[in-house]
Design an enzyme around this catalytic site. Structure first.
Site, mmCIF file in Angstrom:
data_model
loop_
_atom_site.group_PDB
_atom_site.id
_atom_site.type_symbol
_atom_site.label_atom_id
_atom_site.label_comp_id
_atom_site.label_asym_id
_atom_site.label_seq_id
_atom_site.Cartn_x
_atom_site.Cartn_y
_atom_site.Cartn_z
ATOM 1 N N GLY A 17 0.732 -1.163 0.047
ATOM 2 C CA GLY A 17 0.006 -0.060 0.051
ATOM 3 C C GLY A 17 0.867 1.260 0.120
ATOM 4 O O GLY A 17 0.671 2.234 0.641
ATOM 5 N N ALA A 18 1.977 1.267 -0.737
ATOM 6 C CA ALA A 18 2.929 2.128 -0.656
ATOM 7 C C ALA A 18 2.816 3.106 -1.762
ATOM 8 O O ALA A 18 3.759 4.058 -2.039
ATOM 9 C CB ALA A 18 4.615 1.658 -0.558
ATOM 10 N N GLY A 21 -0.619 7.832 0.824
ATOM 11 C CA GLY A 21 -1.121 8.032 2.226
ATOM 12 C C GLY A 21 0.069 7.408 3.032
ATOM 13 O O GLY A 21 1.444 7.600 2.901
ATOM 14 N N GLY A 23 1.690 4.348 3.689
ATOM 15 C CA GLY A 23 2.457 3.558 2.971
ATOM 16 C C GLY A 23 3.648 4.110 2.242
ATOM 17 O O GLY A 23 4.499 3.976 2.408
ATOM 18 N N SER A 146 -5.308 -0.819 14.094
ATOM 19 C CA SER A 146 -5.918 0.213 14.669
ATOM 20 C C SER A 146 -6.507 0.092 15.797
ATOM 21 O O SER A 146 -7.070 -0.941 16.312
ATOM 22 C CB SER A 146 -6.804 0.498 13.527
ATOM 23 O OG SER A 146 -7.899 1.748 13.910
ATOM 24 N N TYR A 172 -14.797 -3.777 9.899
ATOM 25 C CA TYR A 172 -13.381 -3.072 9.867
ATOM 26 C C TYR A 172 -12.834 -3.146 11.147
ATOM 27 O O TYR A 172 -11.565 -3.616 11.439
ATOM 28 C CB TYR A 172 -13.719 -1.380 9.646
ATOM 29 C CG TYR A 172 -12.353 -0.837 9.464
ATOM 30 C CD1 TYR A 172 -11.408 -1.012 8.758
ATOM 31 C CD2 TYR A 172 -11.984 0.002 10.941
ATOM 32 C CE1 TYR A 172 -10.298 -0.324 8.706
ATOM 33 C CE2 TYR A 172 -10.736 0.652 10.774
ATOM 34 C CZ TYR A 172 -9.912 0.607 9.806
ATOM 35 O OH TYR A 172 -8.448 1.087 9.758
#
Length: 304
Positions: A17-18, A21, A23, A146, A172
């Site tokens: 996920g880089a 954001g 990542g 989270s 989530y």
């Protein structure tokens, strides 16, 4: 697409996920420390843009890119095979990619999207890259979770929401619980072989991760936050305070690099410190049950 800008002379750090954001910021911060970073994410254009962004910020950074879609196990397997061809070891694997509060959607294999991407995709990814982690001396796996995990555990009888009315907020929280349970499971199995795992709370960061949220969703989220904070029903919920992307990436970078965590693992981290996760996210029996179920859904881990 293989665009290594320099041959790695230091340990390989892979970040999923880089391309945007947290990542992207995590990858950039690692590159700024002189580490070799593999930018893992979706889409050749997004990967190229992320690479260019880091090079503009850190000229001469040692970078590679790999295309992977965590919503497809075939994509995960193909990308992992490419990394095994390119590298002999991985020092740090940052499992950062994720989706949040999505409507009921399913991955290529039919898994509920939040559970499939945030958890099962990274389970398979880590499984296939474990031989490279074991080949390093003191490798780390950093799973981005989270504080939302505190709201709900995971229903192992129906993780893919096939028998219940779907609730994206509960889904989530369950996925973030699963990230911590996976961390516990990794530590149980691989700490004795030198690989340690950590789960990270980055803070509440306003990134594209929240792109699925409507105004009603935001109001509902504020009520949930207020409820967890003990605000009385009917009172005005406090505003949600957002951290910057730079601040949000701090704990992931710390988990990946600090000497303070040497020979430690199975820990939940926030604000660059060890904190206590909810009991339902650290129960070793639940961690074993999730591991067994993940193997059933993705395939057995096998001998590494």
């Amino acid at each position: 697409m293989n665009t290594v800008s320099a041959r790695p002379s230091v340990g390989v750090h892979v970040v999923t996920g880089a391309t945007a954001g947290l990542g992207l910021e995590t990858a950039a911060r690692l590159a700024e420390q002189g580490l070799h970073v593999v930018i893992a994410g979706r889409g050749s254009e997004r990967l190229a843009a992320a690479r260019a962004s880091i090079l503009e910020r850190c000229p001469g950074a040692s970078l590679d890119v790999i295309a992977v879609d965590l919503a497809s196990l075939d994509s995960v397997r193909a990308a992992a095979a490419q990394l095994r061809e390119r590298y002999t070891s991985i020092e740090v694997l940052v499992n950062n990619a994720g989706v949040m509060y999505t409507p009921l959607e399913r991955t290529a294999e039919g898994f509920e999207l939040q559970f499939g991407v945030n958890c099962l995709g990274h389970f398979e990814w880590t499984k296939l890259l474990m031989p490279l982690l074991l080949a390093d001396d003191g490798a780390r796996v950093v799973n981005v979770s989270s504080h939302a995990h505190r709201a709900n555990g995971i229903d192992l009888a129906d993780p893919n929401w096939e028998r219940r009315p779907y609730d994206k907020f509960v889904a989530y929280a369950a996925a973030k619980t699963a990230n911590i349970l996976f961390t516990v499971g990794l530590e149980q199995r691989f700490a004795g072989r030198g690989v340690h795992a950590f789960a990270v709370h980055p803070g509440t960061v306003n990134t594209s991760l929240g792109r699925y949220m409507s105004r009603d969703d935001m109001r509902h989220l504020k009520r949930l936050v207020a409820s967890r904070a003990g605000v009385e029903s009917g009172a005005t919920p406090p505003p949600i305070v957002y951290a910057s992307v730079r601040d949000g990436a701090r704990t992931s970078v710390w988990a990946a690099t600090t000497a303070d965590l040497l020979d430690r693992g199975g820990l939940y981290l926030a604000d660059c410190a060890v904190v206590q996760a909810a009991a339902h996210a650290t129960d070793p029996i639940a961690a074993d049950a999730l591991w067994a179920m993940s193997e059933q859904l993705c395939g057995p881990w096998g001998a590494q």
